[in-house]
Design an enzyme around this catalytic site. Structure first.
Site, PDB file in Angstrom:
ATOM      1  N   ARG A  61       0.837  -1.201   0.000  1.00  0.00           N
ATOM      2  CA  ARG A  61       0.000   0.000   0.000  1.00  0.00           C
ATOM      3  C   ARG A  61       0.869   1.248   0.000  1.00  0.00           C
ATOM      4  NH1 ARG A  61      -2.565   1.018   4.423  1.00  0.00           N
ATOM      5  NH2 ARG A  61      -4.079   2.343   3.426  1.00  0.00           N
ATOM      6  N   LYS A 125       3.726  -7.448  12.086  1.00  0.00           N
ATOM      7  CA  LYS A 125       3.018  -7.686  10.828  1.00  0.00           C
ATOM      8  C   LYS A 125       3.357  -9.062  10.259  1.00  0.00           C
ATOM      9  CE  LYS A 125       2.135  -5.544   6.348  1.00  0.00           C
ATOM     10  NZ  LYS A 125       1.806  -4.258   5.738  1.00  0.00           N
ATOM     11  N   ARG A 256      -0.232   3.793  13.414  1.00  0.00           N
ATOM     12  CA  ARG A 256       0.940   3.456  14.217  1.00  0.00           C
ATOM     13  C   ARG A 256       0.590   3.508  15.687  1.00  0.00           C
ATOM     14  NH1 ARG A 256       2.490   1.824  10.272  1.00  0.00           N
ATOM     15  NH2 ARG A 256       4.298   2.321   9.023  1.00  0.00           N
TER      16      ARG A 256
HETATM   17  C1  BTN Z   1       0.700  -3.971   2.331  1.00  0.00           C
HETATM   18  O1  BTN Z   1       0.746  -4.423   3.473  1.00  0.00           O
HETATM   19  O2  BTN Z   1       1.171  -2.858   2.062  1.00  0.00           O
HETATM   20  C2  BTN Z   1       0.048  -4.799   1.248  1.00  0.00           C
HETATM   21  C3  BTN Z   1       0.997  -5.832   0.748  1.00  0.00           C
HETATM   22  C4  BTN Z   1       0.415  -6.683  -0.356  1.00  0.00           C
HETATM   23  C5  BTN Z   1       1.467  -7.566  -0.990  1.00  0.00           C
HETATM   24  C6  BTN Z   1       0.878  -8.549  -1.953  1.00  0.00           C
HETATM   25  S1  BTN Z   1       2.028  -9.825  -2.364  1.00  0.00           S
HETATM   26  C7  BTN Z   1       0.979 -10.385  -3.616  1.00  0.00           C
HETATM   27  C8  BTN Z   1       0.442  -9.155  -4.314  1.00  0.00           C
HETATM   28  N1  BTN Z   1       1.359  -8.685  -5.328  1.00  0.00           N
HETATM   29  C9  BTN Z   1       1.853  -7.480  -5.052  1.00  0.00           C
HETATM   30  O3  BTN Z   1       2.660  -6.842  -5.755  1.00  0.00           O
HETATM   31  N2  BTN Z   1       1.364  -7.049  -3.878  1.00  0.00           N
HETATM   32  C10 BTN Z   1       0.423  -7.998  -3.302  1.00  0.00           C
END
Ligand code: BTN
Length: 260
Positions: A61, A125, A256
């Site tokens: 994100r 996380k 946070r």
């Molecule tokens: C976050 O916590 O910021 C979201 C992370 C999401 C990661 C997943 S891995 C599979 C899919 N492909 C990506 O490029 N991102 C999501």
């Protein structure tokens, strides 16, 4: 470290849900979300899943990078199509509930959720969800889970991370973990399509990792302090500030525990 996927084991573990998904596994790709967005544009069917051992440009994100190293992560995306009338508010929260339930079905305990879409455990996380919209209303639901410590993490990490290996005595094969999450996801996505987020509200709230804690909510151009409360039936976060109750709706918010 195991790479690739045993499709017959996956099919067996998916059981009845096998008919809902068509799983493709890549050794390496830029991002499973990017790959699936392109396939959606080419007309791929709902239920297509793309997983990979390694992402070279994985996305999190708010423009953050998301690492996926062979053997250390479970990295996949699911293409899903809903009829146009389905309201998508709260979908990423419902997907979080599905992931938590999928992991708990394998014996993981006390999986929590951090608004809006982090999988959280022991104040760290465990994984994240990134939902993106493809043309013609298709959704790409990207899920990344930390399975084992990744030596590449150190320079990149800005928050506490935990792995499924840290959390469970026995780590199941990736096929088992993927199948359990997909089974849970099939039911969740069906229910969400019929009833929206409201029916998942309680399940989300009892997993709220920061309930009652002082938090900072950061948007692109603002930040706000308050006490983290539950979420509304639409999936907005309720923040109790000195000025009163605020509803945080925007997906682009970071949370946070310490002051930001
Ligand atoms: C976050 O916590 O910021 C979201 C992370 C999401 C990661 C997943 S891995 C599979 C899919 N492909 C990506 O490029 N991102 C999501």
């Amino acid at each position: 470290m195991p790479t690739g996927i045993d499709f017959s084991l996956l099919r067996e573990q998916l059981a009845q849900a096998a008919s809902r998904f068509d799983v493709d596994w890549l050794d390496c790709c830029d991002s499973t979300n990017t790959c699936l967005l392109a396939r959606a544009e080419e007309g791929a069917a709902s239920g297509l899943v793309v997983g990979t051992d390694r992402q070279t440009a994985g996305r999190g994100r708010r423009g953050r990078a998301w690492l996926a190293t062979p053997g250390c992560s479970l990295t996949f995306s699911v293409l899903w199509r809903y009829p146009a009338q389905v309201q998508l508010q709260g979908l990423s929260l419902a997907v979080g509930v599905a992931v938590a339930e999928g992991l708990e079905a394998l014996g993981a305990r006390q999986i929590q959720l951090k608004w809006p879409n982090d999988i959280w455990l022991n104040q760290a996380k465990l994984g994240g969800i990134l939902i993106e919209t493809a043309p013609h209303g298709s959704l790409v639901i990207g899920i990344g889970l930390n399975l084992a410590r990744d030596p590449n993490w150190e320079p990149m990490v800005t928050q506490p991370l935990i792995t499924l290996e840290d959390a469970m005595n026995t780590v199941n094969p990736r096929e088992t973990i993927l199948a359990s999450i997909l089974r849970s996801l099939a039911t969740t996505l069906d229910t969400f399509g019929e009833k929206g987020f409201a029916v998942f509200q309680q399940d989300w709230c009892r997993r709220n990792a920061f309930l009652g804690l002082p938090v900072c909510v950061k948007g692109e151009r603002y930040e706000e302090y308050g006490i983290c409360d539950h979420v509304t039936p639409e999936g907005a976060l309720i923040l109790r500030t000195e000025q009163g109750e605020r509803l945080i709706n925007h997906g682009d918010v970071s949370l946070r525990k310490q002051a930001c």
